[in-house]
Enzyme design. Structure first.
Site, PDB file in Angstrom:
ATOM      1  N   GLY A  52       0.784  -1.233   0.000  1.00  0.00           N
ATOM      2  CA  GLY A  52       0.000   0.000   0.000  1.00  0.00           C
ATOM      3  C   GLY A  52       0.822   1.293   0.000  1.00  0.00           C
ATOM      4  N   ILE A  77       1.091  -4.970  10.507  1.00  0.00           N
ATOM      5  CA  ILE A  77       2.258  -4.262   9.979  1.00  0.00           C
ATOM      6  C   ILE A  77       2.028  -2.752  10.090  1.00  0.00           C
ATOM      7  CG2 ILE A  77       3.821  -4.098   7.996  1.00  0.00           C
ATOM      8  CD1 ILE A  77       3.515  -6.979   9.065  1.00  0.00           C
ATOM      9  N   LEU A  79       0.843  -0.592   7.652  1.00  0.00           N
ATOM     10  CA  LEU A  79       1.013   0.214   6.442  1.00  0.00           C
ATOM     11  C   LEU A  79       2.282   1.048   6.363  1.00  0.00           C
ATOM     12  CD1 LEU A  79      -2.676   1.367   6.536  1.00  0.00           C
ATOM     13  CD2 LEU A  79      -1.737   0.220   4.556  1.00  0.00           C
ATOM     14  N   ASN A 133      -7.250   0.207  -0.938  1.00  0.00           N
ATOM     15  CA  ASN A 133      -7.239  -0.531   0.332  1.00  0.00           C
ATOM     16  C   ASN A 133      -8.150   0.149   1.349  1.00  0.00           C
ATOM     17  OD1 ASN A 133      -6.797  -2.082   2.510  1.00  0.00           O
ATOM     18  ND2 ASN A 133      -4.566  -1.983   2.446  1.00  0.00           N
ATOM     19  N   CYS A 136      -7.729  -2.385   5.558  1.00  0.00           N
ATOM     20  CA  CYS A 136      -6.634  -2.753   6.454  1.00  0.00           C
ATOM     21  C   CYS A 136      -7.157  -2.820   7.883  1.00  0.00           C
ATOM     22  CB  CYS A 136      -5.493  -1.753   6.389  1.00  0.00           C
ATOM     23  SG  CYS A 136      -4.217  -2.173   7.608  1.00  0.00           S
ATOM     24  N   LYS A 171     -10.573  -3.280  -2.587  1.00  0.00           N
ATOM     25  CA  LYS A 171     -10.308  -4.562  -1.915  1.00  0.00           C
ATOM     26  C   LYS A 171     -11.229  -4.660  -0.705  1.00  0.00           C
ATOM     27  CE  LYS A 171      -6.538  -7.460  -0.245  1.00  0.00           C
ATOM     28  NZ  LYS A 171      -5.074  -7.589  -0.199  1.00  0.00           N
ATOM     29  N   ASN A 198      -9.520  -9.212   2.255  1.00  0.00           N
ATOM     30  CA  ASN A 198      -8.373  -8.821   3.066  1.00  0.00           C
ATOM     31  C   ASN A 198      -8.343  -9.751   4.289  1.00  0.00           C
ATOM     32  OD1 ASN A 198      -6.230  -7.343   4.269  1.00  0.00           O
ATOM     33  ND2 ASN A 198      -7.015  -5.429   3.395  1.00  0.00           N
ATOM     34  N   GLY A 250      -5.753 -17.472   1.594  1.00  0.00           N
ATOM     35  CA  GLY A 250      -5.248 -18.808   1.917  1.00  0.00           C
ATOM     36  C   GLY A 250      -4.945 -19.685   0.727  1.00  0.00           C
ATOM     37  N   THR A 272      -0.188 -14.989   1.739  1.00  0.00           N
ATOM     38  CA  THR A 272       0.658 -15.529   2.810  1.00  0.00           C
ATOM     39  C   THR A 272       1.664 -16.577   2.312  1.00  0.00           C
ATOM     40  OG1 THR A 272      -1.221 -15.144   4.253  1.00  0.00           O
ATOM     41  CG2 THR A 272       0.525 -16.549   5.123  1.00  0.00           C
TER      42      THR A 272
HETATM   43  O1  RRO Z   1      -0.083  -3.221   6.755  1.00  0.00           O
HETATM   44  C1  RRO Z   1      -0.890  -3.980   7.334  1.00  0.00           C
HETATM   45  O2  RRO Z   1      -0.909  -4.131   8.549  1.00  0.00           O
HETATM   46  C2  RRO Z   1      -1.940  -4.700   6.576  1.00  0.00           C
HETATM   47  C3  RRO Z   1      -2.682  -4.152   5.556  1.00  0.00           C
HETATM   48 BR1  RRO Z   1      -2.345  -2.489   4.835  1.00  0.00          BR
HETATM   49  C4  RRO Z   1      -3.756  -4.878   4.956  1.00  0.00           C
HETATM   50  O3  RRO Z   1      -4.480  -4.427   4.072  1.00  0.00           O
HETATM   51  N1  RRO Z   1      -3.999  -6.117   5.436  1.00  0.00           N
HETATM   52  C5  RRO Z   1      -3.253  -6.654   6.412  1.00  0.00           C
HETATM   53  O4  RRO Z   1      -3.517  -7.804   6.799  1.00  0.00           O
HETATM   54  N2  RRO Z   1      -2.243  -5.941   6.978  1.00  0.00           N
END
Ligand code: RRO
Length: 309
Positions: A52, A77, A79, A133, A136, A171, A198, A250, A272
């Site tokens: 993203g 994470i 973004l 997106n 998230c 998404k 997502n 998955g 993944t």
């Molecule tokens: O960066 C993330 O934590 C993250 C994002 Br942008 C997303 O769209 N989906 C995800 O599982 N993690």
């Protein structure tokens, strides 16, 4: 002499994006491309969806950001991104060398930010589409709400549509009451395709310390655990719209991908699995071709939406 059977036609047109096969890599699981270029032949991908991009660089969440569960990966994470300028300068010259459509996943904290980042990509050579997106699960403000509130969702997709010449692919979030409402809203707002799902909002706890496993406390669950959920949502969404659907959730091999095509996805994205087995997408392309051959199907489209239900 037995006639030589032509190889199955794997080509897909994803709302104006011409792909040589239906297998993409999902945003956030394949970096911006160079991270995987020494491991796999990027030219074999149907399309690449990059992590993203926001208007400005961001750092993301504190660590730990990932945690492996019994049957899936939990992530928060948050973004992290190089920002629009950083992405265009650092990564686009690299990506332009390949014969693979580049789809940029974009995000914002406000509707205007989404619209502005979309507008800026109009002038960037080598970008073939924008994935929006709205789903998230891991930032405190904005993004998750855009994906779960139908009105907010419409506002974002409308604003992006109005500002870009590129195909747009919202998404979708899995944690909504009726996925068909979001799929139909995307189509009504002029989206060229939709992608789903997502990751699913989730929590992992360390019983000894009584602390969450992730610094962000909650995260998004992906991997094998969510595949049946994703299949059900893709099946519902695909029957509700006439724009193309990208199935995500998955997918670890060709059989998983084929199940999504049967459920109604026109293309699939590997997520993944890229972390443990970077060659998954390429093996999936070969496996789909072999399946079509074995079942006497000339085109991948002949398999799409053929669930006997
Ligand atoms: O960066 C993330 O934590 C993250 C994002 Br942008 C997303 O769209 N989906 C995800 O599982 N993690």
């Amino acid at each position: 002499m037995t006639p030589v059977q032509a190889a199955p036609d794997l080509r897909v047109n994803l709302g104006g994006i011409a792909m040589k096969n239906p297998v993409m890599v999902a945003s956030g699981t394949f970096g911006y491309g160079p991270e995987y270029a020494d491991l796999v032949d990027l030219n074999q991908l149907g399309a690449m969806v990059v992590k993203g991009i926001h208007l400005e660089p961001t750092r993301g969440n504190e660590t730990p950001r990932t945690f492996e569960t019994a049957s899936g990966l939990l992530n928060a994470i948050g973004l992290p991104n190089p920002g629009f300028d950083g992405f265009v300068k650092t990564y686009m010259p690299f990506l332009r060398q390949y014969d693979v459509p580049v789809i940029v996943n974009i995000w914002g904290r406000t509707v205007d930010e989404y619209a502005e980042v979309a507008r800026r990509f109009n002038d960037v050579d080598g970008v073939h589409g924008l994935e929006i997106n709205v789903s998230c699960p891991n930032i405190k403000e904005g993004s998750a709400l855009f994906g779960t509130d139908l009105d907010m969702f419409r506002r974002v997709v409308d604003a992006v549509r109005a500002r870009t010449r590129l195909p747009v692919i919202p998404k979708l979030a899995p944690n909504v009451g009726d996925i068909r409402a979001f799929a139909c809203a995307a189509e009504a707002c002029g989206a060229n395709a939709i992608s789903l799902i997502n990751s699913f909002p989730a929590l992992a706890i360390d019983a000894e310390t009584r602390r969450p496993e992730l610094a962000n406390v909650t995260g998004g669950l992906s991997g094998p655990a969510i595949k049946p959920i994703a299949l059900k949502l893709v099946w519902e969404a695909a029957r509700a719209v006439s724009i193309p659907v990208v199935g995500i959730g998955g997918i670890f091999n060709a059989t998983d991908a084929i199940e999504f095509l049967i459920a109604g996805a026109d293309a699939v994205a590997i997520g993944t699995a890229n972390f443990t087995h970077p060659g998954t997408a390429m093996e999936t392309v070969r496996g789909i071709a072999e399946y079509l051959d074995r079942h006497g199907l000339a085109r991948v489209g002949d398999l799409v939406g053929t669930l006997a239900a």
